[in-house]
Enzyme design. Sequence first.
Site, mmCIF file in Angstrom:
data_model
loop_
_atom_site.group_PDB
_atom_site.id
_atom_site.type_symbol
_atom_site.label_atom_id
_atom_site.label_comp_id
_atom_site.label_asym_id
_atom_site.label_seq_id
_atom_site.Cartn_x
_atom_site.Cartn_y
_atom_site.Cartn_z
ATOM 1 N N ASP A 14 -5.162 16.352 -2.215
ATOM 2 C CA ASP A 14 -4.967 16.060 -3.631
ATOM 3 C C ASP A 14 -5.670 17.113 -4.478
ATOM 4 O O ASP A 14 -5.735 18.279 -4.086
ATOM 5 C CB ASP A 14 -5.495 14.650 -3.939
ATOM 6 N N ALA A 53 7.494 12.420 1.670
ATOM 7 C CA ALA A 53 7.769 11.038 2.075
ATOM 8 C C ALA A 53 8.997 10.950 2.976
ATOM 9 O O ALA A 53 9.047 10.119 3.884
ATOM 10 C CB ALA A 53 7.970 10.165 0.835
ATOM 11 N N ASP A 88 -4.540 2.514 -19.746
ATOM 12 C CA ASP A 88 -5.804 2.258 -20.442
ATOM 13 C C ASP A 88 -6.803 1.574 -19.512
ATOM 14 O O ASP A 88 -6.448 0.611 -18.817
ATOM 15 C CB ASP A 88 -5.554 1.374 -21.672
ATOM 16 N N ASP A 141 -19.787 4.963 -7.058
ATOM 17 C CA ASP A 141 -19.075 4.056 -6.155
ATOM 18 C C ASP A 141 -18.463 4.783 -4.961
ATOM 19 O O ASP A 141 -17.819 4.170 -4.110
ATOM 20 C CB ASP A 141 -17.987 3.306 -6.917
ATOM 21 N N ASN A 143 8.024 8.463 -8.728
ATOM 22 C CA ASN A 143 8.100 7.521 -9.855
ATOM 23 C C ASN A 143 9.251 7.828 -10.815
ATOM 24 O O ASN A 143 9.063 7.851 -12.026
ATOM 25 C CB ASN A 143 6.788 7.546 -10.643
ATOM 26 N N SER A 203 1.638 6.651 -6.083
ATOM 27 C CA SER A 203 0.398 7.236 -5.575
ATOM 28 C C SER A 203 -0.573 6.139 -5.192
ATOM 29 O O SER A 203 -1.185 6.163 -4.109
ATOM 30 C CB SER A 203 -0.246 8.133 -6.631
ATOM 31 N N HIS A 221 -6.948 12.845 -10.323
ATOM 32 C CA HIS A 221 -6.006 12.129 -9.463
ATOM 33 C C HIS A 221 -6.582 11.858 -8.079
ATOM 34 O O HIS A 221 -6.453 10.753 -7.536
ATOM 35 C CB HIS A 221 -4.703 12.921 -9.359
#
Length: 485
Positions: free
Chosen positions: A222, A358, A189, A231, A348, A410, A255
């Site tokens: 991505d 990775a 949120d 921004d 995750n 991420s 993302h």
Amino acid sequence: MILVQVFLLVFTAFAPAMTLAADPSADPSATPGATATPDATATPDATPAPTPEPTAAPTAEPTPAPTVEPSVEPTPAPTTEPTTTPTDPPTVAPSTEPTTTPTETPGPTATPTPAPTKPYIVTFVAGTPAADQTATISASGAHDDGAIPQLRMHSVSASADAYALLLASSSVAKVDADSSRTAEATPSDPSYADQWALPKIGWDQAFGSVPVTGSSTVAILDTGVAASHPDLSGVVAPGFSALDSSDGRTDPNGHGTWMAGIVGAATNNGTGVAGVAYSGVRIVPVRVLGADGTGVDSDIISGVVWAADHDADVILMSFSATGYSSALQAAIDYAWSKGAVIVAAVGNDSSSAVTYPAGDRGVVGVSNTDSSDALDGSSNYGADTFIAAPGVNIRTTGASVDYTTVSGTSASAAIVAGTAALLRASDSSLSNGDVVGRLAATADAAGTQAQTGNGRVNLYRALTTSGTLAIEPSGAAPAGSGGPF
């Protein structure tokens, strides 16, 4: 009277012969046409037509129409069997000639069901001409979906037979599965909470005290980046898309924009959030994931090669999947040879299973720590983890909203990528090995080696320390066993 008797004798002698000639069942050539057998995997066989019974009447029974072969439909739904309708009975005149067998009308030709295909990446032997590469793929029956000439690779769609032919070709070095990989972060949120992660990594000590006079480029592989975000104004440069003809500066998923805000949102501009790379860093979006946040290795490889060829100082890949790909490793080796620092999320899934990229050699794999420097419960860990960074409730720019909060490896990988980019901007003489060695040597102790590798990243110490050893991440199996630590 004599004439009548003669007529009766003649009639008695010829009457049986006319009845036999009029009966089609007495002639073997009058068998109804046979039904063609349809493909066993397509539609059911048609019901065979019944054999007409012989009759003693001078008039022949109705001849059954030949059975029509059912068409093979392209869908898997069962096809209704055709109904055989008899034709109108022909009138047969008394004759001594045999009845002509009706000609069967040939049914439509069944379309063969195409063999199922899978996506692969074909790497050709060094020195194989481009024309020969294309010809080999064509001869195998595979479909060429695109080439990566720098690595002699083609993404193809191939059946099992085509795959076997490619493997057997003397000009093919290897054939890898074109695996799918998924972005590793989920939004939470939105809130206006403080950016707790920045002081945690010493960002507040560096900002305003450590000047950055140079520049560096971060390629974010991505879903694209929403360059119109206030921004990110002036921060995002035109990039590349492996999926379409765009330059990557839109984001149908969000993302990539989250990652861009963490790496380098405009700082000290009186609005929004501050980026980790607070000065001298520009972002180049490289779209390799679709709107659903997933992508295949061939597109990722294209993105890695494009970023390396366009002088990216840092390449960020905030996605992962299990399953080693030698083709992906080759692309990462290429980027490392071009001087890029390569950073990726470990995933995750609360698992120690190795994920890639990775776990590839040359990649800084990043796990997720919380505000207490403990490994977050969702974070993966293990041999693919080279370093850790904060990744819980990270405030950043949004694609469909002004700002949002995200959690996951991420976000952690984006913090490390921003730190590496700031190092490169502060000292252009640093090699990629120098940057990786500096990150490892200056990290703060946190968790176990399996959980955080060399520890949790410290931006201030990395910027203000010199003389560390240049290293390349060893990667997990099959390339290495983790580290160096």
